[in-house]
Design a protein around this motif. Structure first.
Motif, mmCIF file in Angstrom:
data_model
loop_
_atom_site.group_PDB
_atom_site.id
_atom_site.type_symbol
_atom_site.label_atom_id
_atom_site.label_comp_id
_atom_site.label_asym_id
_atom_site.label_seq_id
_atom_site.Cartn_x
_atom_site.Cartn_y
_atom_site.Cartn_z
ATOM 1 N N ILE A 126 8.770 -67.984 34.765
ATOM 2 C CA ILE A 126 9.832 -67.227 34.451
ATOM 3 C C ILE A 126 11.015 -67.171 35.226
ATOM 4 O O ILE A 126 11.154 -66.881 36.129
ATOM 5 C CB ILE A 126 9.684 -65.497 34.205
ATOM 6 C CG1 ILE A 126 8.109 -65.404 33.063
ATOM 7 C CG2 ILE A 126 10.529 -64.689 33.264
ATOM 8 C CD1 ILE A 126 7.917 -63.854 33.274
ATOM 9 N N ASP A 152 9.465 -68.929 29.711
ATOM 10 C CA ASP A 152 10.448 -67.789 29.261
ATOM 11 C C ASP A 152 11.852 -67.533 30.946
ATOM 12 O O ASP A 152 11.904 -68.398 31.959
ATOM 13 C CB ASP A 152 9.295 -66.259 29.145
ATOM 14 C CG ASP A 152 10.310 -65.684 28.645
ATOM 15 O OD1 ASP A 152 11.298 -65.409 27.972
ATOM 16 O OD2 ASP A 152 9.286 -64.226 28.298
ATOM 17 N N LEU A 163 14.217 -64.405 31.824
ATOM 18 C CA LEU A 163 15.256 -63.173 31.432
ATOM 19 C C LEU A 163 16.236 -62.840 32.461
ATOM 20 O O LEU A 163 16.489 -63.504 33.376
ATOM 21 C CB LEU A 163 14.029 -62.193 32.152
ATOM 22 C CG LEU A 163 13.934 -60.726 31.947
ATOM 23 C CD1 LEU A 163 13.839 -60.510 30.360
ATOM 24 C CD2 LEU A 163 13.558 -59.762 32.934
ATOM 25 N N GLU A 165 10.556 -53.891 31.634
ATOM 26 C CA GLU A 165 10.243 -55.796 31.024
ATOM 27 C C GLU A 165 10.134 -56.619 31.504
ATOM 28 O O GLU A 165 9.171 -57.701 30.808
ATOM 29 C CB GLU A 165 11.594 -56.223 30.448
ATOM 30 C CG GLU A 165 11.534 -56.854 29.160
ATOM 31 C CD GLU A 165 13.376 -57.558 28.621
ATOM 32 O OE1 GLU A 165 13.544 -58.398 27.953
ATOM 33 O OE2 GLU A 165 14.031 -56.082 28.859
ATOM 34 N N ARG A 172 6.741 -59.294 30.238
ATOM 35 C CA ARG A 172 6.717 -60.777 30.287
ATOM 36 C C ARG A 172 6.131 -61.509 31.240
ATOM 37 O O ARG A 172 5.443 -62.225 30.816
ATOM 38 C CB ARG A 172 8.153 -61.320 30.266
ATOM 39 C CG ARG A 172 9.136 -60.494 29.515
ATOM 40 C CD ARG A 172 10.459 -61.802 28.981
ATOM 41 N NE ARG A 172 11.137 -60.605 28.070
ATOM 42 C CZ ARG A 172 12.225 -61.587 28.343
ATOM 43 N NH1 ARG A 172 12.531 -62.442 27.899
ATOM 44 N NH2 ARG A 172 13.711 -61.131 26.692
ATOM 45 N N THR A 221 7.513 -65.394 18.091
ATOM 46 C CA THR A 221 8.162 -65.005 19.380
ATOM 47 C C THR A 221 6.742 -63.559 19.441
ATOM 48 O O THR A 221 6.594 -63.144 20.592
ATOM 49 C CB THR A 221 9.476 -63.957 19.385
ATOM 50 O OG1 THR A 221 10.264 -65.705 18.827
ATOM 51 C CG2 THR A 221 10.206 -63.570 20.007
ATOM 52 N N PHE A 236 5.517 -64.156 23.135
ATOM 53 C CA PHE A 236 6.009 -64.084 23.766
ATOM 54 C C PHE A 236 5.400 -62.473 23.413
ATOM 55 O O PHE A 236 6.055 -62.196 24.922
ATOM 56 C CB PHE A 236 7.009 -64.445 23.847
ATOM 57 C CG PHE A 236 7.944 -66.009 23.947
ATOM 58 C CD1 PHE A 236 7.479 -66.757 25.022
ATOM 59 C CD2 PHE A 236 8.483 -66.573 22.854
ATOM 60 C CE1 PHE A 236 7.757 -68.178 24.769
ATOM 61 C CE2 PHE A 236 8.378 -67.845 22.255
ATOM 62 C CZ PHE A 236 7.685 -68.437 23.585
ATOM 63 N N ARG A 253 7.520 -59.996 21.808
ATOM 64 C CA ARG A 253 7.982 -59.762 21.738
ATOM 65 C C ARG A 253 9.361 -60.229 20.822
ATOM 66 O O ARG A 253 9.183 -61.027 19.828
ATOM 67 C CB ARG A 253 9.235 -59.390 23.254
ATOM 68 C CG ARG A 253 9.664 -60.753 23.011
ATOM 69 C CD ARG A 253 11.310 -60.962 24.253
ATOM 70 N NE ARG A 253 11.863 -62.350 24.035
ATOM 71 C CZ ARG A 253 11.209 -63.855 25.109
ATOM 72 N NH1 ARG A 253 9.576 -63.626 25.661
ATOM 73 N NH2 ARG A 253 11.901 -64.972 25.231
#
Length: 252
Positions: free
Chosen positions: A103, A124, A126, A134, A138, A205, A209, A211
């Motif tokens: 991530i 992913d 962020l 969050e 994730r 999604t 993921f 989310r």
């Protein structure tokens, strides 16, 4: 709590207690955070410890790459702006030698920077400032998705001249092996399992993921583009249904 800036961690009352209450339902994860902000790393180490996970920290790009290659981590949290080797370079070198979920964190606002991370193989990303809860969500979502893809009972699927084996995570196009990233494989498997049916961006999604999709999230567009380049070869296997999602046709 308020969001995290590049060098701070929110410190007022938060849902961390809720995470602590449910920590027993999650296995302890071994995580690596690569970020040159020592104060931030220390606070994040405490945050993840309270949530039931172990977090190791590295403060430069080269140190982070060495730790990722030599350690036994479930996932790497990788900042973009790092001394001596930036996060994109770390990710590219890591991807050539080890398949490990990543991530990315970035304080850059330009969308192309995030797309560059996805193109380099990030699972992913962020943006900073971010909410630690969050990030935790994730992390757990990416790890769960990675682990669920290893289910031994899954059987190989063939549509047209595309063959996918969920057990070995191998893909062939017209009999030739195709190298896919972990995210590309999971996305392709979901589309093939729903072949002939439009799969919405929201559905993808939520499934991959855990989310909600946002109108400005280019994550799926980037990975769909990669799949088309690697699989289609002039054919039209994945159709875009504008404003809705995608459908795998399997046309030869």
């Amino acid at each position: 709590m308020r969001n995290l800036g590049p060098g701070e961690l929110r410190v007022t009352g938060s849902p961390v207690s809720m995470e602590m209450e449910t920590a027993e339902h999650h296995k302890q994860l071994s995580l690596l955070l690569v970020d040159d902000d020592a104060e931030l790393c220390g606070m994040m180490k405490e945050f993840f410890a309270e949530a039931g996970h172990h977090l190791e920290c590295a403060y430069t790009g080269r140190e982070g790459l060495a730790c990722a290659l030599n350690g036994a981590h479930d996932l790497v949290i990788l900042d973009v702006m790092l001394p001596n080797l930036d996060g994109f370079s770390v990710l590219q070198q890591l991807r050539r030698r080890k398949d490990l979920p990543v991530i990315m964190l970035t304080a850059r606002v330009q969308q192309q920077d995030r797309i560059l991370g996805l193109n380099s193989g990030a699972d992913d990303y962020l943006p900073k400032p971010f909410d630690p809860d969050e990030l935790l969500a994730r992390v757990r979502a990416v790890v769960r998705r990675t682990e669920s893809s290893l289910r031994p009972e899954a059987s190989a699927m063939t549509i047209g001249n595309i063959r996918l084996n969920p057990t070995t995570r191998e893909v062939w196009s017209a009999g030739a092996p195709v190298e896919l990233t972990a995210m590309e494989f999971d996305l392709l498997e979901m589309l093939i399992r729903s072949a002939g049916r439009v799969v919405s961006r929201e559905e993808i999604t939520a499934a991959l993921f855990e989310r909600e999709a946002t109108p400005y999230d280019r994550f799926l567009d980037v990975h769909i583009s990669h799949l088309r380049k690697k699989l289609e070869g002039g054919r039209r296997l994945i159709r875009t249904i504008r404003g809705v999602g995608y459908v795998f046709t399997g046309v030869k």
